[in-house]
Design an enzyme around this catalytic site. Structure first.
Site: not given
Ligand code: FAS
Ligand code: PHB
Length: 389
Positions: A72, A384, A292, A200, A296
């Site tokens: 993009h 961004y 989100p 957005y 980032k």
């Molecule tokens: P994660 O949380 O992905 O992974 C951590 C892992 O550790 C999980 O698999 C968990 O099961 C495991 N874990 C936890 N406790 C443990 C323990 N005690 N023992 C062993 N394992 C354990 N970011 C964006 O950029 N755009 C988005 O749109 C976006 N949407 C999101 C929506 C939601 C609902 C959430 C919660 C986050 C969102 N994020 C988004 C942020 C997300 O993408 C995170 O930045 C990303 O998952 C970070 O990855 P990790 O640091 O690996 O953490």
């Molecule tokens: C998504 O595609 O889930 C998405 C993309 C951009 C954002 C947040 C979520 O800033």
């Protein structure tokens, strides 16, 4: 068991670190609380910075991402029915890649399995011992069986609700948090995305985001009050509200369909300092959370992993510990810049319950300045597409 780096968390942070370490012959074991299927069932991020893309290539698991990801060149910010086109490639020379976190995680799992990487699933009761010594170790259970891993270093990649951050004593840790008075209701629908780039949307009815995963999988969001429950939102109610918030000319093109995933995520800004304690290093959501709005979250986890990987590589291959000693300070510099941008985008685009007419006028002035000023667009674009590592 013995390994050089014990990694807690089998999400994108933990898997990417494990795969990068493997490429330079450094051993690691990943401990994951859930099953692989459960982890792959989470629907989260969708936009990758070039820095993340480069790391996946360095890790040797970018083939499908390079083939299926959508480049993009820019995005759109809308102010009611007015579209503000931002061309990142013109403004910064850099595009972004739309490729879902689920696919990133799938590619990383496949790469670790192909390389014979050690991943233990459904682990429980993980405890980090002696992080402040030169011989840390982990204890944990798998289906009730007690296990231990002796290691040189521990990477806490276990997300916001993990154990790693809590291992750092509360009198050492300083936490910074802002909880937003709304969440995002997101849906996935097997429909063609309404626009070729993300939109957005700032609207009088609240924020909305038009995103996608592929040519027939749309990812859409609307801001909702924190008190809302996902079961209160039928597909029909979502589509009606979504159409009210996106620009009229875009709403005319919207193809609706049944949701195949629907969930509400709360929004918060959060940082813990320091990001290391002895031989324990926090990465990704274990150390910081962003709303989100600036895409980032996953991308800031990537720069943590880059810094920690380079630090561990310098230690093991060159006997240089400067990266390890400077990890927290270096990672936090970029973390806070991502926090600022995510906070700024969230304030620019959402309706806040306590906002008055003056506050709305400030949002409008900020959006009009962005529309009219190339330098303002360049600053948004630089943040961004991803600030330098
Ligand atoms: P994660 O949380 O992905 O992974 C951590 C892992 O550790 C999980 O698999 C968990 O099961 C495991 N874990 C936890 N406790 C443990 C323990 N005690 N023992 C062993 N394992 C354990 N970011 C964006 O950029 N755009 C988005 O749109 C976006 N949407 C999101 C929506 C939601 C609902 C959430 C919660 C986050 C969102 N994020 C988004 C942020 C997300 O993408 C995170 O930045 C990303 O998952 C970070 O990855 P990790 O640091 O690996 O953490
Ligand atoms: C998504 O595609 O889930 C998405 C993309 C951009 C954002 C947040 C979520 O800033």
């Amino acid at each position: 068991m013995k390994t050089q780096v014990a990694i807690i968390g089998g999400g994108p942070s933990g898997l990417l670190l494990s795969q990068l370490l493997h490429t330079v012959g450094i051993s690691s074991i990943v401990l994951e609380r859930k099953t692989k299927e459960y982890v792959l069932g989470r629907i989260r991020a969708g936009v990758l910075e070039q820095g993340f893309v480069q790391l996946m290539r360095k890790a040797g698991c970018s083939e499908r991402m390079d083939a299926e990801g959508f480049v993009h060149d820019g995005t759109v910010i809308s102010n009611a029915d007015e579209l503000i086109e931002l061309n990142f490639t013109e403004l910064t020379g850099t595009p972004v890649l739309v490729y879902g976190q689920t696919e990133v995680t799938r590619d990383l799992y496949e790469a670790r399995e192909k390389a014979g990487g050690q991943i233990e699933y459904e682990v429980e009761d993980v405890v980090i011992h002696d992080a402040k010594t030169d011989a840390p170790y982990l204890t944990y259970t798998v289906h009730g069986e007690e296990r231990r891993i002796d290691c040189d270093y521990v990477a806490g990649c276990d997300g916001f609700h993990g154990v790693s951050r809590q291992t750092i004593p509360s009198d050492v840790r300083q936490e910074f948090e802002k909880v937003y008075p709304f969440g995002w209701l997101g849906i996935l629908s097997e429909t063609p995305p309404v626009h070729e780039e993300l939109i957005y949307c700032n609207s009088p009815h609240g924020f909305a985001l038009c995103s996608m995963r592929n040519a027939n999988l749309s990812r859409y969001y609307v801001q909702v009050p924190l008190t809302d429950k996902v079961e209160e939102w039928s597909d029909e109610r979502f589509w009606d509200e979504f159409k009210r918030r996106i620009p009229a000319e875009v709403a005319e093109k919207l193809v609706t369909g049944p949701s195949i995933e629907k969930s509400i995520a709360p929004l918060r800004s959060f940082v813990t300092e320091p990001m290391s304690w002895g031989r324990l290093f926090l990465c990704g959501d274990a150390a910081h959370i962003v709303p989100p709005t600036g895409a980032k979250g996953l991308n800031t986890a990537a720069s943590d992993i880059h810094y920690l990987f380079e630090a561990l590589k310098a230690h093991y291959l060159e006997g240089d510990d400067s990266g390890i000693e400077g990890y927290s300070e270096k990672a936090l510099l970029r973390v806070w810049k991502a926090e600022r941008f995510s906070w700024w985008m969230t304030n620019l685009l959402h309706r806040f319950p306590e906002q008055g007419p003056f506050d709305i006028k400030m949002q409008q002035a900020e959006l009009n300045f962005l529309r009219d000023n190339k330098e303002a667009q360049k600053v948004l674009a630089q943040n961004y597409v991803g600030l330098p590592y």
